[in-house]
Design an enzyme around this catalytic site. Structure first.
Site, mmCIF file in Angstrom:
data_model
loop_
_atom_site.group_PDB
_atom_site.id
_atom_site.type_symbol
_atom_site.label_atom_id
_atom_site.label_comp_id
_atom_site.label_asym_id
_atom_site.label_seq_id
_atom_site.Cartn_x
_atom_site.Cartn_y
_atom_site.Cartn_z
ATOM 1 N N TRP A 322 0.821 -1.211 0.000
ATOM 2 C CA TRP A 322 0.000 0.000 0.000
ATOM 3 C C TRP A 322 0.852 1.258 0.000
ATOM 4 C CZ3 TRP A 322 -0.419 3.983 3.638
ATOM 5 C CH2 TRP A 322 -1.476 4.862 3.454
ATOM 6 N N HIS A 323 2.014 1.206 0.661
ATOM 7 C CA HIS A 323 2.850 2.399 0.768
ATOM 8 C C HIS A 323 3.533 2.757 -0.557
ATOM 9 C CE1 HIS A 323 2.372 2.044 5.144
ATOM 10 N NE2 HIS A 323 2.763 3.296 5.186
ATOM 11 N N GLY A 324 3.677 1.801 -1.450
ATOM 12 C CA GLY A 324 4.276 2.182 -2.725
ATOM 13 C C GLY A 324 4.778 1.014 -3.532
ATOM 14 N N PHE A 485 2.021 8.787 -1.075
ATOM 15 C CA PHE A 485 1.327 7.515 -0.932
ATOM 16 C C PHE A 485 -0.152 7.642 -1.309
ATOM 17 C CE2 PHE A 485 4.599 7.120 2.605
ATOM 18 C CZ PHE A 485 5.526 6.569 1.735
#
Length: 485
Positions: A322-324, A485
């Site tokens: 999810w963060h990248g 993000f």
């Protein structure tokens, strides 16, 4: 127009407060006003992506209406199918903009081909407003949401204080507050101003200052000594905390000025006594989302030990992704998941076996647990912030290499870096101050709750606010870390 910009502080925020206060007794009108102002806020930053978020809102709203309809008609199977399709739709939008190039790069590397890289620009806040809509769809299917208007839903997604970087909120908690009376609460306005000022102070002074040390350290990875490595490691731990918690304080503060409460997102995370405790205190709304919509549906803790550990690893794998689109984020997420598994195993061994055999439960000294947890979290942040594994391992290796030790030259409050080539300015002041703030005093939410909104406190916070915005407007500020993000 960011929270720390002149446009927002001098023009946008006062206009919002005045207009909203003037029409606060008219429910539909005040909701419409906030939607319009939120669109202006988003367009000011990234006008080209308004179409994308608009389509996302429209499609999710249509899904929700049909899920509600089939729920009322007791057609649960159709509602379930629609819920799955809606979740897939949201994930596909997120994957297209955020991960498509990452997947193409993996395919090119794996199969030695040359598919073109799309170089898509990431819509601002897409991870946050996508997760919010997923939670809304699932809650609708679970019958936690039984009524819906287009006005409420659009406001829920677009509400500008939380639109870009959260906190992630639940629909019923958020919308119910617009039905309460007394929207002209001067005490709320004052407390919101206090919280906004504290958040701005965190960003402008502390996050900005530590970012200089982080930049300097990463520009000289090959020549770091033990002391310089730990300066770099702790600097980023401080930077990301002051940056993100500062943003969250400003978001909650702005919302509180409108008499709308947003959920707390940080609760002194570096005072945590374990990695598991850390994730109960850090980015709380994301942790709760992952718990409620990933970990528990996978089985949570209601299964065998092996499944529990697998569920934790999957949950933190998703957290990392999810963060990248980077293997570094994936590694960071998996290392956190692995650390929590180790934490649970230790508790099980301590509680089930050692206590049963000896009659004593092992409990480590609290301050020792806090120190160990903070060091562990800080080291894991190295993977989060490094461009590749080579850089991360160089920093960690330098931090533990006994042959890489020397006493740096110190002058006044400065430490000279890399054989006197550069200087960590005022580091002997800022580091003890940061440690004191994070470990010895209350967090911002506790401080605001304990402050009486009297004249003396208003003057003090007014002076702090003036000094802070003067510094922000006269210096080049870095973008908030979580904006990417």
């Amino acid at each position: 127009m960011l929270f720390d910009s002149m446009e927002f502080i001098i023009y946008f925020l006062p206009i919002v407060i005045l207009l909203y206060t003037a029409i606060s007794k008219f429910d539909k009108l005040k909701k419409t006003l906030l939607i319009v102002l939120s669109l202006i806020f988003y367009c000011w930053i990234t006008p080209k992506f308004v179409q994308i978020i608009s389509v996302s809102i429209f499609v999710n709203y249509c899904f929700a209406l049909n899920i509600l309809k089939f729920n009322r008609n007791n057609k649960g199977n159709i509602s379930k199918i629609l819920t799955i399709l809606a979740v897939i739709f949201n994930i596909l939008i997120l994957c297209y903009f955020k991960y498509l190039d990452f997947f193409i790069d993996i395919i090119n590397t794996t199969f030695s081909i040359s598919l073109p890289i799309m170089k898509l620009i990431l819509p601002l806040g897409i991870s946050f407003w996508t997760f919010q809509q997923i939670s809304f769809i699932v809650d609708t299917y679970s019958k936690k949401i039984k009524d819906l208007s287009i006005l409420d839903y659009v406001l829920y997604v677009l509400y500008f204080p939380k639109l870009i970087s959260g906190p992630i909120t639940r629909f019923d908690f958020f919308i119910s507050q617009f039905n309460k009376k007394n929207n002209n609460n001067f005490e709320y306005l004052t407390l919101g101003f206090y919280l906004f000022t504290i958040g701005l102070l965190k960003k402008v002074f502390f996050a900005q200052w530590f970012s200089q040390y982080v930049t300097q350290g990463y520009n000289n990875i090959g020549s770091l000594s033990i002391i310089e490595s730990w300066i770099l490691i702790f600097s980023f731990a401080f930077q990301i905390y002051f940056d993100f918690s500062g943003y969250t304080d400003m978001a909650i503060g702005v919302s509180k000025m409108l008499n709308i409460d947003l959920p707390i997102n940080f609760n002194s995370p570096y005072k945590a006594t374990s990695l598991q405790d850390f994730w109960r205190r850090w980015h709380i709304t994301l942790s709760l989302f992952l718990r409620d919509y990933v970990y528990i549906p996978l089985g949570g803790s209601r299964c065998s030990d092996f499944r529990i550990y697998l569920n934790l690893l999957i949950t933190f794998l998703i957290c990392g992704i999810w963060h990248g689109p980077s293997f570094m984020y994936i590694a960071w997420g998996m290392l956190n998941g692995f650390g929590i598994c180790v934490n649970r195993i230790w508790k099980n061994i301590s509680n089930k076996y050692i206590e049963r055999l000896t009659g004593y439960q092992i409990s480590l000294y609290r301050n020792f647990c806090i120190i160990i947890t903070f060091i562990t979290v800080s080291i894991l942040w190295v993977f989060f912030n490094s461009n590749n594994f080579d850089d991360a391992f160089k920093i960690i290796n330098a931090a533990f290499c006994p042959t890489n030790f020397y006493i740096p030259k110190i002058s006044h409050l400065n430490i000279y870096f890399a054989n006197n080539r550069d200087i960590y300015n005022n580091i002997l002041l800022i580091f003890p101050l940061a440690f004191t703030i994070l470990f010895l005093i209350k967090n911002s939410n506790e401080i605001v709750k304990s402050i009486k909104p009297n004249l003396v406190n208003r003057i003090i916070f007014g002076l702090v606010f003036y000094i802070t915005i003067f510094t922000a407007f006269t210096s080049k500020m870095q973008e908030f870390i979580y904006f990417k993000f």
